[in-house]
Design an enzyme around this catalytic site. Structure first.
Site, PDB file in Angstrom:
ATOM      1  N   ARG A  30       0.871  -1.430  -0.064  1.00  0.00           N
ATOM      2  CA  ARG A  30       0.025  -0.063   0.022  1.00  0.00           C
ATOM      3  C   ARG A  30       0.923   1.309   0.032  1.00  0.00           C
ATOM      4  O   ARG A  30       1.851   1.195   0.506  1.00  0.00           O
ATOM      5  CB  ARG A  30      -0.836   0.153   1.050  1.00  0.00           C
ATOM      6  N   ILE A  32       2.190   4.651   1.087  1.00  0.00           N
ATOM      7  CA  ILE A  32       2.196   5.222   2.332  1.00  0.00           C
ATOM      8  C   ILE A  32       1.705   6.502   2.427  1.00  0.00           C
ATOM      9  O   ILE A  32       1.249   7.004   3.556  1.00  0.00           O
ATOM     10  CB  ILE A  32       3.804   5.349   3.048  1.00  0.00           C
ATOM     11  N   GLU A  96       9.204   9.981  -7.827  1.00  0.00           N
ATOM     12  CA  GLU A  96       9.911  10.422  -6.676  1.00  0.00           C
ATOM     13  C   GLU A  96      10.812   9.166  -6.512  1.00  0.00           C
ATOM     14  O   GLU A  96      11.994   9.700  -5.710  1.00  0.00           O
ATOM     15  CB  GLU A  96       9.000  10.828  -5.571  1.00  0.00           C
ATOM     16  N   VAL A  97      10.389   7.932  -6.660  1.00  0.00           N
ATOM     17  CA  VAL A  97      11.368   6.943  -6.092  1.00  0.00           C
ATOM     18  C   VAL A  97      11.777   6.236  -7.544  1.00  0.00           C
ATOM     19  O   VAL A  97      11.074   5.654  -8.411  1.00  0.00           O
ATOM     20  CB  VAL A  97      10.390   5.871  -5.388  1.00  0.00           C
ATOM     21  N   HIS A 101       7.696   1.801 -10.427  1.00  0.00           N
ATOM     22  CA  HIS A 101       6.377   1.234  -9.760  1.00  0.00           C
ATOM     23  C   HIS A 101       5.208   1.621 -10.490  1.00  0.00           C
ATOM     24  O   HIS A 101       5.259   2.526 -11.042  1.00  0.00           O
ATOM     25  CB  HIS A 101       6.457   1.833  -8.357  1.00  0.00           C
TER      26      HIS A 101
HETATM   27  P1  AMP Z   1       6.410   8.111  -7.464  1.00  0.00           P
HETATM   28  O1  AMP Z   1       6.037   9.593  -7.150  1.00  0.00           O
HETATM   29  O2  AMP Z   1       5.665   7.662  -8.737  1.00  0.00           O
HETATM   30  O3  AMP Z   1       7.872   7.842  -7.690  1.00  0.00           O
HETATM   31  O4  AMP Z   1       5.457   7.416  -6.339  1.00  0.00           O
HETATM   32  C1  AMP Z   1       6.333   6.993  -5.180  1.00  0.00           C
HETATM   33  C2  AMP Z   1       5.561   6.635  -3.953  1.00  0.00           C
HETATM   34  O5  AMP Z   1       5.874   5.934  -3.317  1.00  0.00           O
HETATM   35  C3  AMP Z   1       4.611   7.738  -3.422  1.00  0.00           C
HETATM   36  O6  AMP Z   1       3.283   7.899  -3.839  1.00  0.00           O
HETATM   37  C4  AMP Z   1       4.920   7.662  -2.118  1.00  0.00           C
HETATM   38  O7  AMP Z   1       3.945   7.981  -1.327  1.00  0.00           O
HETATM   39  C5  AMP Z   1       5.161   6.233  -2.106  1.00  0.00           C
HETATM   40  N1  AMP Z   1       6.194   5.839  -0.827  1.00  0.00           N
HETATM   41  C6  AMP Z   1       7.271   6.261  -0.416  1.00  0.00           C
HETATM   42  N2  AMP Z   1       7.860   5.699   0.628  1.00  0.00           N
HETATM   43  C7  AMP Z   1       6.893   4.645   0.708  1.00  0.00           C
HETATM   44  C8  AMP Z   1       7.160   3.564   1.842  1.00  0.00           C
HETATM   45  N3  AMP Z   1       7.863   3.483   2.511  1.00  0.00           N
HETATM   46  N4  AMP Z   1       6.017   2.838   1.749  1.00  0.00           N
HETATM   47  C9  AMP Z   1       5.119   2.894   0.962  1.00  0.00           C
HETATM   48  N5  AMP Z   1       5.063   3.829  -0.028  1.00  0.00           N
HETATM   49  C10 AMP Z   1       5.970   4.592  -0.152  1.00  0.00           C
END
Ligand code: AMP
Length: 114
Positions: A30, A32, A96-97, A101
């Site tokens: 899920r 966060i 962001e990550v 995903h």
């Molecule tokens: P993006 O902006 O497409 O890179 O999405 C990265 C997503 O990862 C964001 O919606 C964040 O809320 C989510 N996220 C970051 N850290 C975590 C975590 N530890 N557990 C679950 N989701 C996360």
């Protein structure tokens, strides 16, 4: 594995997170900070940065991610009401990550795009 990658750490159990699904190519958690009632992330097991790196050799990974998203949408009870699948690519795309995903968003009426 990238040492500082949050999704690799979750995959390896180094950061606690409920893994809702895991198979040969991906796992599901899920988000966060959910942007919808249901907000899941389908994440490839392989540390793979972003869509721009895709090659035909990644076909199994990508199809496996879509199949996992479809199954999870059913398990979450949003398959009939509908849902949205999103890849954010690069900075203008809002990524962001830096570990690929697929967002699965549903459980409420989402705004039309554009
Ligand atoms: P993006 O902006 O497409 O890179 O999405 C990265 C997503 O990862 C964001 O919606 C964040 O809320 C989510 N996220 C970051 N850290 C975590 C975590 N530890 N557990 C679950 N989701 C996360």
């Amino acid at each position: 594995m990238a040492n500082d990658c949050i999704f690799c750490k979750i995959r390896d159990g180094k950061i606690p997170s409920e893994i809702l699904h895991r198979d040969d190519v991906c796992f599901v958690i899920r988000d966060i900070a959910p942007k919808a009632t249901v907000h899941l992330l389908v994440i490839p097991n392989e540390h793979f940065l972003e869509l721009t790196g895709l090659t035909p050799g990644h076909a199994d990974m990508i199809s496996g991610m879509f199949l996992a998203a479809k199954e999870m949408a059913k398990r979450e009870g949003i398959d009939k009401s509908g849902y949205r699948l999103v890849f954010n690519q690069g900075s203008d795309g809002g990524q962001e990550v830096p570990h690929l995903h697929l967002h699965v968003l549903g459980g409420r009426k989402l705004a039309a795009m554009g």
